[in-house]
Write a protein that holds these residues in place. Structure first.
Motif, PDB file in Angstrom:
ATOM      1  N   GLU A  56      -7.368 -53.469   7.662  1.00 24.58           N
ATOM      2  CA  GLU A  56      -7.411 -54.932   7.777  1.00 24.58           C
ATOM      3  C   GLU A  56      -6.592 -55.393   8.977  1.00 24.58           C
ATOM      4  O   GLU A  56      -7.001 -56.305   9.706  1.00 24.58           O
ATOM      5  CB  GLU A  56      -6.888 -55.573   6.487  1.00 24.58           C
ATOM      6  CG  GLU A  56      -7.840 -55.427   5.293  1.00 24.58           C
ATOM      7  CD  GLU A  56      -7.296 -56.093   4.045  1.00 24.58           C
ATOM      8  OE1 GLU A  56      -6.932 -57.288   4.126  1.00 24.58           O
ATOM      9  OE2 GLU A  56      -7.226 -55.434   2.994  1.00 24.58           O
ATOM     10  N   ILE A  62     -12.032 -56.236   5.657  1.00 23.90           N
ATOM     11  CA  ILE A  62     -11.657 -57.543   5.130  1.00 23.90           C
ATOM     12  C   ILE A  62     -11.482 -57.428   3.619  1.00 23.90           C
ATOM     13  O   ILE A  62     -12.373 -56.918   2.923  1.00 23.90           O
ATOM     14  CB  ILE A  62     -12.734 -58.597   5.434  1.00 23.90           C
ATOM     15  CG1 ILE A  62     -12.859 -58.827   6.946  1.00 23.90           C
ATOM     16  CG2 ILE A  62     -12.410 -59.923   4.737  1.00 23.90           C
ATOM     17  CD1 ILE A  62     -13.995 -59.760   7.317  1.00 23.90           C
ATOM     18  N   VAL A  69     -12.707 -54.591  -0.927  1.00 25.59           N
ATOM     19  CA  VAL A  69     -12.594 -54.526   0.534  1.00 25.59           C
ATOM     20  C   VAL A  69     -13.931 -54.109   1.113  1.00 25.59           C
ATOM     21  O   VAL A  69     -14.596 -53.215   0.586  1.00 25.59           O
ATOM     22  CB  VAL A  69     -11.507 -53.510   0.948  1.00 25.59           C
ATOM     23  CG1 VAL A  69     -11.420 -53.389   2.470  1.00 25.59           C
ATOM     24  CG2 VAL A  69     -10.149 -53.911   0.376  1.00 25.59           C
TER      25      VAL A  69
END
Length: 216
Positions: A56, A62, A69
Motif C-alpha cells: 500500500e 489498496i 486488499v
C-alpha cells in the motif's frame, strides 16, 4: 515467531508480490487473499498483513474496509504523474560524462530486445548508469521506485506484440554528454521520460481497453 523473523518474511513476501504486480502476473483490481498468501509462504497472517502495508505504501495495493486488499488500478492521470515526476527528478541527478560506454552498451541491448521485459531491463540500466554518478542516494532510490511504476504501466500495455526499436533519445543524450553539454542532455532526458504511448489491449474477459505507458 520472533518480531525480527516476521519482518524478514514480510519483506520477502512484499518483494515477491510487488514483482508479480509490476510484471502483470497479478492484474489490477485482483484481490490479495491473506489466507492463500500465508499458505504459499508457510507463515502466519502477521507478516502477510505487514507485506500488504508495504505494498500500500508503494501504491501497488489498496486496503478496503471489510473487503480486504486488492491490487491498485491505474489510469492515464497516474501515468502522466509518474512521467512528470521522473522528468523533474532525473534531471536533478546532475548528468555527467562518466560510465558512458556502459550506458551505450545498455542502449544497444535495448535496441536488440525482442520482448518488453528485456527492453525494460536495458532501459532501466541506461537511466541508472547515467544518473548514478550524482552520489544522491535518496534521489536515486525515489527514481528507482518511479521506474518500477513505469515498468508496471509498460508490462500492462506491451506484455505481447513488442517490436524492436532504436532509441534515438538515448543516443542524443549520450552524444551531448560526450561533448560535455549536460544542459542539452538534461533537456532531452526531461522530454524523453514524458513520452507516453498508448495501445488497445485485450482483457481476460475478451473486451478491449486503452492502455498507456511511459516508453522512455
Amino acid at each position: 515467531m520472533a518480531k525480527g523473523t516476521d519482518d524478514t518474511i514480510a519483506v520477502r513476501i512484499s518483494k515477491v508480490l510487488a514483482d508479480r504486480i509490476i510484471s502483470g502476473a497479478i492484474e489490477p483490481g485482483a484481490r490479495l487473499r491473506q489466507d492463500h498468501i500465508a499458505e504459499e509462504f508457510q507463515t502466519s497472517h502477521v507478516p502477510v498483513r505487514e507485506a500488504f502495508r508495504r505494498l500500500e505504501a508503494q501504491g501497488l495495493a489498496i486496503g478496503e474496509p471489510r473487503r480486504g486488499v486488492r491490487v491498485a488500478s491505474f489510469d492515464l492521470g497516474e501515468v502522466k504523474e509518474v512521467a512528470e515526476m521522473r522528468a523533474a527528478l532525473e534531471v536533478l541527478a546532475h548528468l555527467t560524462s562518466a560510465i558512458l560506454d556502459l550506458a551505450e552498451e545498455a542502449t544497444k541491448a535495448g535496441d536488440k530486445s525482442r520482448d518488453v521485459r528485456s527492453w525494460e531491463e536495458a532501459n532501466r540500466a541506461f537511466h541508472r548508469l547515467i544518473l548514478s554518478p550524482c552520489g544522491m542516494p535518496r534521489l536515486l532510490a525515489t527514481i528507482d521506485d518511479l521506474h518500477a511504476a513505469s515498468a508496471r504501466f509498460l508490462f500492462a500495455a506491451w506484455r505481447s506484440e513488442w517490436e524492436t526499436r532504436t532509441d534515438q533519445d538515448h543516443r542524443a543524450i549520450l552524444s551531448a554528454l560526450r561533448q560535455g553539454n549536460t544542459e542539452s542532455a538534461a533537456v532531452t532526458l526531461g522530454r524523453h521520460v514524458q513520452w507516453i504511448g498508448r495501445k488497445p489491449v485485450r482483457t481476460a474477459s475478451g473486451t478491449t481497453r486503452e492502455a498507456f505507458a511511459i516508453v522512455g
